[in-house]
Design an enzyme around this catalytic site. Structure first.
Site, short mmCIF file in Angstrom:
data_model
loop_
_atom_site.label_atom_id
_atom_site.label_comp_id
_atom_site.label_asym_id
_atom_site.label_seq_id
_atom_site.Cartn_x
_atom_site.Cartn_y
_atom_site.Cartn_z
CG ASP A 1 -1.71 1.19 1.45
OD1 ASP A 1 -2.34 1.64 0.48
OD2 ASP A 1 -1.73 1.74 2.58
CG LEU A 2 1.67 5.70 -1.92
CD1 LEU A 2 3.17 5.47 -2.07
CD2 LEU A 2 1.14 6.42 -3.18
CG ASP A 3 -1.73 7.48 0.59
OD1 ASP A 3 -0.76 8.20 0.34
OD2 ASP A 3 -2.72 7.39 -0.17
CD GLU B 1 -3.47 -1.75 2.92
OE1 GLU B 1 -3.61 -0.93 3.84
OE2 GLU B 1 -3.82 -1.51 1.77
CG ASP B 2 -1.94 2.48 6.51
OD1 ASP B 2 -2.27 2.04 5.39
OD2 ASP B 2 -2.21 3.64 6.89
CB THR C 1 -0.29 11.32 1.11
OG1 THR C 1 -0.88 10.04 1.14
CG2 THR C 1 0.96 11.31 0.26
CE LYS D 1 -4.45 7.96 8.22
NZ LYS D 1 -3.54 7.70 9.34
N GLY D 2 -7.49 4.91 2.86
CA GLY D 2 -7.75 3.77 1.97
C GLY D 2 -9.06 3.86 1.21
NE ARG E 1 -9.18 12.05 -6.51
CZ ARG E 1 -8.61 12.09 -7.70
NH1 ARG E 1 -9.20 12.73 -8.70
NH2 ARG E 1 -7.45 11.51 -7.93
CE LYS F 1 -5.56 -1.14 -1.04
NZ LYS F 1 -4.42 -0.34 -0.51
CG ASN G 1 -3.21 12.18 -7.34
OD1 ASN G 1 -3.17 12.73 -8.43
ND2 ASN G 1 -4.23 12.33 -6.51
CB SER H 1 -1.99 2.90 -3.82
OG SER H 1 -2.59 4.11 -3.40
CB ALA H 2 -7.41 3.53 -2.99
CB SER H 3 -3.59 7.28 -4.33
OG SER H 3 -3.30 8.53 -4.91
C1 G6P Z 1 -5.49 6.45 -0.52
C2 G6P Z 1 -5.74 7.34 0.70
C3 G6P Z 1 -7.15 7.88 0.69
C4 G6P Z 1 -7.45 8.53 -0.65
C5 G6P Z 1 -7.29 7.53 -1.77
C6 G6P Z 1 -7.55 8.13 -3.14
O1 G6P Z 1 -6.10 5.22 -0.31
O2 G6P Z 1 -5.51 6.63 1.89
O3 G6P Z 1 -7.30 8.80 1.74
O4 G6P Z 1 -8.77 9.06 -0.67
O5 G6P Z 1 -5.95 7.03 -1.73
O6 G6P Z 1 -6.53 9.05 -3.44
P1 G6P Z 1 -6.53 10.00 -4.71
O7 G6P Z 1 -5.11 10.49 -4.78
O8 G6P Z 1 -6.89 9.16 -5.91
O9 G6P Z 1 -7.53 11.07 -4.48
MG MG Z 2 -2.82 3.08 3.63
#
Ligand code: G6P
Ligand code: MG
Length: 216
Positions: A10-12, A170-171, A18, A46-47, A50, A146, A119, A115-117
């Site tokens: 996982d990233l964040d 994972e956190d 972040t 978290k996780g 968006r 997740k 970015n 990661s869900a992000s």
């Molecule tokens: C991670 C973070 C979430 C965030 C998600 C989407 O899982 O823990 O807090 O909402 O990514 O990130 P994004 O960069 O796509 O908005």
């Molecule tokens: Mg995380």
């Protein structure tokens, strides 16, 4: 002897923190909409993707928006967030994360991000560790959040390793559940009192070693 052949991260909260940037951007949005948003609420995001995060925040603020308005709000928040992460540097890598990634690769293990992000690649480029991953699966590649295992199953597939031979770092509780749902082992990053379903819990990757992996 362990059969681990790939490590999925996982990233964040595992590689970088972040959450503080997400918090600032969501708080600014909530304030513009006329309500406040606490750091405690932020923990629940978290996780969470968006758009799902926005849905929760609007619900907490008692605000109703159309789908088109929600898209516009999510875009606005993301622009602020992207501006903040554009200033991230390698100094923000969490202790031990880079060293453990290097150790995994030296031990012949595959590495992937899950990661869900959306970015993720921007962040990995800014902190200069994008080359340490054999595959990057993020919010741009998945449709289910997740605890659905989609992000990790795609990571396993991308590096050509069976799920049973993968370990997830994972956190978040939902992330540990995603690993379990995908038939993978898991290492929780945080507190054993919270991440009770993980096979092993360490406080951070600075406390993780290849030797510990082999006990899984
Ligand atoms: C991670 C973070 C979430 C965030 C998600 C989407 O899982 O823990 O807090 O909402 O990514 O990130 P994004 O960069 O796509 O908005
Ligand atoms: Mg995380």
């Amino acid at each position: 002897m362990s059969n681990i052949k790939a490590c999925l991260f996982d990233l964040d909260g595992v590689i970088v923190d972040t959450a503080v940037y997400h918090y600032k951007a969501w708080k600014r949005l909530a304030n513009e909409l006329g309500f406040d948003f606490t750091e405690e609420d932020n923990e629940k995001l978290k996780g969470v993707s968006r758009i799902e995060s926005l849905n929760l925040i609007l619900q907490w603020g008692g605000v109703t928006k159309t789908d088109a308005e929600k898209q516009e709000l999510a875009t606005r928040k993301n622009e602020w967030y992207v501006e903040m992460i554009s200033h991230m540097t390698p100094a923000e890598i969490l202790p031990g994360a880079k060293e453990f990634l290097i150790a995994c690769r030296a031990a012949g293990l595959k590495t992937a991000l899950g990661s869900a992000s959306k970015n993720s690649t921007t962040i990995l480029n800014n902190i200069k560790i994008v080359d340490l991953f054999d595959a990057i699966i993020d919010g741009n590649h998945v449709s289910k959040s997740k605890p659905d295992p989609e992000v990790f199953l795609k990571g396993a597939e991308a590096v050509g390793v069976a799920p049973a031979d993968c370990v997830v770092f994972e956190d978040a509780i939902a992330g540990i559940q995603a690993a379990i749902n995908g038939g993978m082992k898991s290492v929780g990053i945080g507190s054993p009192d919270v991440l009770t379903q993980a096979d092993m819990v360490v406080s951070g990757l600075d406390n993780m070693t290849i030797e510990k992996l082999q006990t899984l």
